[in-house]
Design a protein around this motif. Structure first.
Motif, short mmCIF file in Angstrom:
data_model
loop_
_atom_site.label_atom_id
_atom_site.label_comp_id
_atom_site.label_asym_id
_atom_site.label_seq_id
_atom_site.Cartn_x
_atom_site.Cartn_y
_atom_site.Cartn_z
N MET A 77 -104.83 24.71 -55.56
CA MET A 77 -104.69 23.76 -56.62
C MET A 77 -103.47 24.07 -57.47
O MET A 77 -102.69 23.18 -57.80
N LEU A 78 -103.30 25.34 -57.79
CA LEU A 78 -102.16 25.76 -58.61
C LEU A 78 -100.85 25.56 -57.84
O LEU A 78 -99.84 25.15 -58.43
N ILE A 79 -100.86 25.82 -56.55
CA ILE A 79 -99.66 25.67 -55.73
C ILE A 79 -99.21 24.22 -55.72
O ILE A 79 -98.02 23.92 -55.89
N GLY A 80 -100.14 23.30 -55.54
CA GLY A 80 -99.80 21.88 -55.54
C GLY A 80 -99.23 21.42 -56.87
O GLY A 80 -98.28 20.63 -56.92
N THR A 81 -99.78 21.94 -57.96
CA THR A 81 -99.30 21.57 -59.29
C THR A 81 -97.87 22.08 -59.52
O THR A 81 -97.01 21.35 -60.02
N VAL A 82 -97.63 23.31 -59.15
CA VAL A 82 -96.29 23.89 -59.33
C VAL A 82 -95.27 23.14 -58.47
O VAL A 82 -94.17 22.81 -58.94
N CYS A 83 -95.62 22.83 -57.24
CA CYS A 83 -94.70 22.10 -56.36
C CYS A 83 -94.44 20.69 -56.89
O CYS A 83 -93.31 20.19 -56.82
N THR A 84 -95.46 20.04 -57.44
CA THR A 84 -95.28 18.71 -58.01
C THR A 84 -94.36 18.77 -59.22
O THR A 84 -93.48 17.91 -59.39
N LEU A 85 -94.52 19.77 -60.07
CA LEU A 85 -93.65 19.91 -61.24
C LEU A 85 -92.20 20.18 -60.82
O LEU A 85 -91.26 19.64 -61.42
N LEU A 86 -92.02 21.00 -59.81
CA LEU A 86 -90.66 21.27 -59.31
C LEU A 86 -90.02 20.00 -58.77
O LEU A 86 -88.84 19.71 -59.03
N SER A 87 -90.78 19.22 -58.05
CA SER A 87 -90.25 17.97 -57.50
C SER A 87 -89.93 16.97 -58.60
O SER A 87 -88.91 16.29 -58.57
N ALA A 88 -90.80 16.88 -59.62
CA ALA A 88 -90.54 15.95 -60.73
C ALA A 88 -89.27 16.35 -61.48
O ALA A 88 -88.46 15.50 -61.84
#
Length: 130
Positions: free
Chosen positions: A1-12
């Motif tokens: 869950m945390l990995i997906g959130t961090v990757c989404t923030l990086l992409s944004a």
């Protein structure tokens, strides 16, 4: 869950930067930045990020990397030793061939002929006013 959130923030964040680049009318650079910024989300969605995180924590995986690195070092040192051994024998044979085919030192008569060559050169230079 945390990995997906961090990757989404990086992409944004990356998409925001690519938007700012596009506002400067540098569209090709903006497209490249957008492509790179979508990589973290894509890797998270495919499960590659989870695999890499699990692999970095696993000590057996690190031991495997160590074995692979040792294998590469052994292979390269074997190639290096093979190249040095072959090069030394070829170098020695070339030197021996060079000694056999080396011309003898010129005699004193040849040195007089060399002086005549310089007089020809001097005459040509005098002719041209040099």
């Amino acid at each position: 869950m945390l990995i997906g959130t961090v990757c989404t923030l990086l992409s944004a964040a990356g998409l925001g930067v690519s938007f700012l680049i596009a506002r400067r009318r540098r569209y090709a650079a903006a497209l490249r930045a957008a492509a790179v910024s979508l990589l973290p989300v894509g890797l998270a969605m495919t499960g590659v990020v989870r695999f890499v995180v699990n692999m970095t924590i696993n000590p057996v995986a690190w031991a495997g990397f160590g074995v692979l690195a040792f294998s590469v070092l052994l292979f390269l040192s074997g190639r290096l030793a093979e190249g040095r051994g072959r090069g030394a024998s070829e170098g020695e044979s070339r030197a021996a061939r060079g000694r056999r085919s080396a011309p003898a030192l010129p005699s004193s008569g040849a040195s007089r002929g060399g002086a005549e060559d310089f007089s020809d050169i001097e005459a040509i230079l005098k002719k041209h006013g040099i």
